[in-house]
Design a protein around this motif. Structure first.
Motif, PDB file in Angstrom:
ATOM      1  N   ALA A 115      68.708  81.815  55.110  1.00  0.00           N
ATOM      2  CA  ALA A 115      68.307  81.475  56.347  1.00  0.00           C
ATOM      3  C   ALA A 115      66.724  81.497  55.950  1.00  0.00           C
ATOM      4  O   ALA A 115      66.192  82.554  55.694  1.00  0.00           O
ATOM      5  N   ILE A 116      66.061  80.268  55.929  1.00  0.00           N
ATOM      6  CA  ILE A 116      64.334  80.388  55.523  1.00  0.00           C
ATOM      7  C   ILE A 116      63.721  79.923  56.869  1.00  0.00           C
ATOM      8  O   ILE A 116      64.045  78.890  57.497  1.00  0.00           O
ATOM      9  N   VAL A 117      62.512  80.420  57.128  1.00  0.00           N
ATOM     10  CA  VAL A 117      61.997  80.325  58.092  1.00  0.00           C
ATOM     11  C   VAL A 117      60.480  80.035  57.429  1.00  0.00           C
ATOM     12  O   VAL A 117      59.888  80.614  56.774  1.00  0.00           O
ATOM     13  N   ARG A 118      59.932  78.898  58.066  1.00  0.00           N
ATOM     14  CA  ARG A 118      58.469  78.432  57.505  1.00  0.00           C
ATOM     15  C   ARG A 118      57.562  78.479  58.719  1.00  0.00           C
ATOM     16  O   ARG A 118      57.884  77.830  59.669  1.00  0.00           O
ATOM     17  N   GLY A 119      56.403  79.300  58.307  1.00  0.00           N
ATOM     18  CA  GLY A 119      55.407  78.970  59.436  1.00  0.00           C
ATOM     19  C   GLY A 119      53.978  78.284  59.145  1.00  0.00           C
ATOM     20  O   GLY A 119      53.226  77.829  59.853  1.00  0.00           O
ATOM     21  N   TYR A 120      54.042  78.288  57.740  1.00  0.00           N
ATOM     22  CA  TYR A 120      52.715  77.280  57.169  1.00  0.00           C
ATOM     23  C   TYR A 120      53.282  76.426  56.212  1.00  0.00           C
ATOM     24  O   TYR A 120      54.481  76.700  55.376  1.00  0.00           O
ATOM     25  N   LEU A 121      52.435  75.333  55.881  1.00  0.00           N
ATOM     26  CA  LEU A 121      52.762  74.230  54.856  1.00  0.00           C
ATOM     27  C   LEU A 121      52.348  74.810  53.435  1.00  0.00           C
ATOM     28  O   LEU A 121      51.171  74.871  53.179  1.00  0.00           O
ATOM     29  N   ALA A 122      53.387  75.278  52.545  1.00  0.00           N
ATOM     30  CA  ALA A 122      53.155  75.751  51.300  1.00  0.00           C
ATOM     31  C   ALA A 122      54.376  75.478  50.465  1.00  0.00           C
ATOM     32  O   ALA A 122      55.446  75.148  50.890  1.00  0.00           O
ATOM     33  N   GLY A 123      54.011  75.626  49.090  1.00  0.00           N
ATOM     34  CA  GLY A 123      54.944  75.629  48.177  1.00  0.00           C
ATOM     35  C   GLY A 123      55.613  74.274  47.780  1.00  0.00           C
ATOM     36  O   GLY A 123      55.312  73.266  48.269  1.00  0.00           O
ATOM     37  N   SER A 124      56.955  74.229  47.983  1.00  0.00           N
ATOM     38  CA  SER A 124      57.917  73.079  47.735  1.00  0.00           C
ATOM     39  C   SER A 124      57.709  72.088  49.147  1.00  0.00           C
ATOM     40  O   SER A 124      57.850  71.044  49.124  1.00  0.00           O
ATOM     41  N   GLY A 125      57.392  72.778  50.302  1.00  0.00           N
ATOM     42  CA  GLY A 125      57.239  72.192  51.574  1.00  0.00           C
ATOM     43  C   GLY A 125      55.921  71.252  51.624  1.00  0.00           C
ATOM     44  O   GLY A 125      56.071  70.312  52.009  1.00  0.00           O
ATOM     45  N   TRP A 126      54.811  71.854  50.967  1.00  0.00           N
ATOM     46  CA  TRP A 126      53.706  71.041  50.913  1.00  0.00           C
ATOM     47  C   TRP A 126      53.934  69.898  50.136  1.00  0.00           C
ATOM     48  O   TRP A 126      53.390  68.512  50.305  1.00  0.00           O
ATOM     49  N   LYS A 127      54.705  70.011  48.644  1.00  0.00           N
ATOM     50  CA  LYS A 127      54.794  69.045  48.021  1.00  0.00           C
ATOM     51  C   LYS A 127      55.723  67.984  48.616  1.00  0.00           C
ATOM     52  O   LYS A 127      55.372  66.497  48.458  1.00  0.00           O
ATOM     53  N   GLU A 128      56.789  68.347  49.356  1.00  0.00           N
ATOM     54  CA  GLU A 128      57.460  67.297  49.975  1.00  0.00           C
ATOM     55  C   GLU A 128      56.685  66.510  51.213  1.00  0.00           C
ATOM     56  O   GLU A 128      56.619  65.283  51.381  1.00  0.00           O
ATOM     57  N   TYR A 129      55.899  67.285  52.096  1.00  0.00           N
ATOM     58  CA  TYR A 129      55.114  66.767  53.007  1.00  0.00           C
ATOM     59  C   TYR A 129      54.189  65.669  52.440  1.00  0.00           C
ATOM     60  O   TYR A 129      53.765  64.526  53.154  1.00  0.00           O
ATOM     61  N   GLN A 130      53.555  65.891  51.338  1.00  0.00           N
ATOM     62  CA  GLN A 130      52.390  65.105  50.664  1.00  0.00           C
ATOM     63  C   GLN A 130      53.197  63.750  50.502  1.00  0.00           C
ATOM     64  O   GLN A 130      52.577  62.521  50.371  1.00  0.00           O
ATOM     65  N   GLN A 131      54.437  63.707  50.122  1.00  0.00           N
ATOM     66  CA  GLN A 131      55.453  62.540  49.508  1.00  0.00           C
ATOM     67  C   GLN A 131      55.839  61.767  50.869  1.00  0.00           C
ATOM     68  O   GLN A 131      55.894  60.610  51.114  1.00  0.00           O
ATOM     69  N   TYR A 132      56.553  62.651  51.770  1.00  0.00           N
ATOM     70  CA  TYR A 132      57.262  61.979  52.760  1.00  0.00           C
ATOM     71  C   TYR A 132      56.824  62.391  54.412  1.00  0.00           C
ATOM     72  O   TYR A 132      57.473  61.671  55.274  1.00  0.00           O
ATOM     73  N   GLY A 133      55.912  63.142  54.342  1.00  0.00           N
ATOM     74  CA  GLY A 133      55.537  63.632  55.762  1.00  0.00           C
ATOM     75  C   GLY A 133      56.436  64.430  56.571  1.00  0.00           C
ATOM     76  O   GLY A 133      56.614  64.870  57.593  1.00  0.00           O
ATOM     77  N   THR A 134      57.556  65.489  55.532  1.00  0.00           N
ATOM     78  CA  THR A 134      58.728  66.176  56.062  1.00  0.00           C
ATOM     79  C   THR A 134      58.688  67.261  55.183  1.00  0.00           C
ATOM     80  O   THR A 134      57.867  67.370  54.089  1.00  0.00           O
ATOM     81  N   VAL A 135      59.192  68.161  55.830  1.00  0.00           N
ATOM     82  CA  VAL A 135      59.602  69.525  55.253  1.00  0.00           C
ATOM     83  C   VAL A 135      61.074  69.622  55.341  1.00  0.00           C
ATOM     84  O   VAL A 135      61.573  70.055  56.590  1.00  0.00           O
ATOM     85  N   CYS A 136      61.669  69.765  54.373  1.00  0.00           N
ATOM     86  CA  CYS A 136      63.409  69.687  54.231  1.00  0.00           C
ATOM     87  C   CYS A 136      63.697  68.918  55.196  1.00  0.00           C
ATOM     88  O   CYS A 136      64.785  68.973  55.917  1.00  0.00           O
ATOM     89  N   HIS A 137      63.337  67.717  55.275  1.00  0.00           N
ATOM     90  CA  HIS A 137      63.803  66.480  55.923  1.00  0.00           C
ATOM     91  C   HIS A 137      63.301  66.616  57.566  1.00  0.00           C
ATOM     92  O   HIS A 137      63.829  65.767  58.254  1.00  0.00           O
ATOM     93  N   ILE A 138      62.732  67.529  57.861  1.00  0.00           N
ATOM     94  CA  ILE A 138      62.275  67.709  59.257  1.00  0.00           C
ATOM     95  C   ILE A 138      60.935  67.088  59.599  1.00  0.00           C
ATOM     96  O   ILE A 138      59.786  67.572  58.685  1.00  0.00           O
ATOM     97  N   PRO A 139      60.707  65.918  60.194  1.00  0.00           N
ATOM     98  CA  PRO A 139      59.354  65.347  60.329  1.00  0.00           C
ATOM     99  C   PRO A 139      58.366  66.197  60.865  1.00  0.00           C
ATOM    100  O   PRO A 139      58.605  67.055  61.903  1.00  0.00           O
ATOM    101  N   LEU A 140      57.161  66.028  60.328  1.00  0.00           N
ATOM    102  CA  LEU A 140      56.055  66.732  60.997  1.00  0.00           C
ATOM    103  C   LEU A 140      54.641  65.939  61.175  1.00  0.00           C
ATOM    104  O   LEU A 140      54.952  64.948  60.819  1.00  0.00           O
ATOM    105  N   PRO A 141      53.880  66.606  62.131  1.00  0.00           N
ATOM    106  CA  PRO A 141      52.558  65.764  62.500  1.00  0.00           C
ATOM    107  C   PRO A 141      52.106  65.158  61.138  1.00  0.00           C
ATOM    108  O   PRO A 141      51.985  65.904  60.228  1.00  0.00           O
ATOM    109  N   THR A 142      51.509  64.063  61.307  1.00  0.00           N
ATOM    110  CA  THR A 142      50.436  63.546  60.314  1.00  0.00           C
ATOM    111  C   THR A 142      49.139  64.188  59.980  1.00  0.00           C
ATOM    112  O   THR A 142      48.613  64.964  61.161  1.00  0.00           O
ATOM    113  N   GLY A 143      48.514  64.263  58.762  1.00  0.00           N
ATOM    114  CA  GLY A 143      47.261  65.021  58.579  1.00  0.00           C
ATOM    115  C   GLY A 143      47.307  66.336  58.637  1.00  0.00           C
ATOM    116  O   GLY A 143      46.133  66.895  58.422  1.00  0.00           O
ATOM    117  N   LEU A 144      48.290  67.221  58.541  1.00  0.00           N
ATOM    118  CA  LEU A 144      48.231  68.412  58.255  1.00  0.00           C
ATOM    119  C   LEU A 144      47.850  68.703  56.595  1.00  0.00           C
ATOM    120  O   LEU A 144      47.995  67.928  55.648  1.00  0.00           O
TER     121      LEU A 144
END
Length: 303
Positions: A115-144
Motif C-alpha cells: 500500500a503506497i501513498v504519495r503526497g509529492y511528485l517524486a521518483g518514478s511518479g515524477w518520471k511518469e508524470y513528465q511523459q503522460y501527466g499521470t502517476v500510476c495511471h492516475i491523472p493529475l493537474p497539468t503544470g506540476l
C-alpha cells in the motif's frame, strides 16, 4: 559501529530472510521473532554492503510509529524488548548484541499488496508524470513541478515482488480482485489516514514525508499493520528547511544510495555492486538525523 549483514540464531528455526529482516520460529504457533539486519536494498535488489546500525534504527523507528498509530489501526508488535521471554537460549542469544534489533510479533497472513501513498511528485511518479501527466495511471493537474506537493495524497498500490524482481504498480481495481471490495477499501482508507496523520507530525519536526509504503496482514480475520512503518527504508523523507518545488531535495532516506547507483549506471539487475564505504557511512548519518528529528531520542541504537 558494528554491522550485521545476517543473523544466525541456531536455536531457532529460520523461516525467511527478507530484504532486511530475518524471521524466526520461536516455538509458539502464535508468535514470531524478527531480527532487523543492516542489509539495504535498492531497485528490489539486496546490496552486498551493509549500512552500519541501520537494523537498529529501523526497529526503533517502527516501534515508535506503531505506538503512535494504534488509534488508527492495530499492529503485530507484542514485545519491543523481548529479553525476558523464557524461550531464549543462552548459547546464541547475546542480548547486548541483538537488543534493539529484535521484536516479538504476532503471526499474520500478509496481504499480497504493498500500500503506497504519495503526497509529492517524486521518483518514478515524477518520471511518469513528465511523459503522460499521470502517476500510476492516475491523472493529475497539468503544470506540476518536480517534488511539488500534490493537491491531495494519492493511493498507488503495487504488487509484492520477490527479492531481485521488481514491484509493479497496479490499479485500485486490481486490489479489489485480489482482496475483495471491503478489504481493499479498508486498506486504502487506512493507508491515507496513516499518511495524513504522520505527515502532519513530521512536518512540525522539519521533515516532509514525500511518499511511503505500508504492509498489512490478517490476524484472526482482522486487518493489522506489519513489517515496518515510516522508516527511511519505506519512506522518502525531505527536510522542510530548503524545500523548493522544481528541484530534487536532499533526503534522509535511501535515495542517497539510489542516486549513487544511478550515477554508476548499474543495470539494476543482480548481482548488485558494492557501495563505497563513504556512501555507507553517509547513509547511516542520514538515517540517524531522521531518527533524532522525528523521535527526539538520542542515537543510542548506533553504538
Amino acid at each position: 559501529m558494528n554491522a550485521v549483514y545476517r543473523s544466525n540464531l541456531s536455536s531457532y528455526r529460520l523461516l525467511k530472510r527478507g530484504k532486511v529482516r530475518d524471521i524466526y520460529d520461536v516455538g509458539n504457533e502464535k508468535l514470531l521473532m524478527i531480527v532487523a539486519c543492516d542489509r539495504i536494498s535498492a531497485f528490489d535488489c539486496v546490496l552486498p554492503t551493509p549500512i552500519p546500525g541501520k537494523g537498529k534504527l529501523l526497529t526503533q523507528m517502527s516501534n515508535f510509529w506503531f505506538e503512535k498509530t494504534q488509534h488508527i489501526i492495530p499492529n503485530h508488535l507484542v514485545d519491543a524488548d523481548p529479553n525476558w521471554m523464557d524461550w531464549y537460549y543462552e548459547d546464541d542469544w547475546d542480548y547486548d548484541y541483538w537488543r534493539q534489533r529484535v521484536v516479538l510479533v504476532k503471526r499474520a497472513t500478509p496481504l499480497p499488496v504493498e500500500a503506497i501513498v504519495r503526497g509529492y511528485l517524486a521518483g518514478s511518479g515524477w518520471k511518469e508524470y513528465q511523459q503522460y501527466g499521470t502517476v500510476c495511471h492516475i491523472p493529475l493537474p497539468t503544470g506540476l513541478r518536480q517534488s511539488e506537493k500534490l493537491p491531495e495524497p494519492i493511493y498507488t498500490p503495487s504488487t509484492k515482488a520477490a527479492i531481485g524482481e521488481h514491484d509493479e504498480n497496479i490499479a485500485y481495481e486490481k486490489t479489489v480482485d485480489l482482496l475483495g471490495a471491503e478489504l481493499a477499501q479498508q486498506v486504502r482508507d487506512i493507508s491515507l489516514a496513516l499518511y495524513t496523520h504522520a505527515a502532519a507530525y513530521t512536518y512540525e519536526r522539519g521533515i516532509i514525508i514525500a511518499d511511503t509504503k505500508f504492509e498489512f496482514g490478517l490476524i484472526d480475520g482482522k486487518l493489522v499493520l506489519i513489517d515496518e512503518l515510516f522508516t527511511p527504508d519505506s519512506s522518502r523523507f525531505w527536510p522542510v528547511d530548503g524545500y523548493e518545488p522544481g528541484k530534487s531535495p536532499i533526503s534522509f532516506d535511501k535515495q542517497y544510495v539510489r542516486d549513487y547507483l544511478e550515477s554508476i549506471q548499474w543495470d539494476k539487475k543482480a548481482p548488485a555492486p558494492e557501495l563505497p564505504l563513504e556512501v555507507a557511512r553517509q547513509t547511516t548519518e542520514k538515517y540517524q538525523e531522521a531518527y533524532v528529528r522525528l523521535t527526539d531520542a538520542p542515537v543510542g541504537w548506533g553504538s
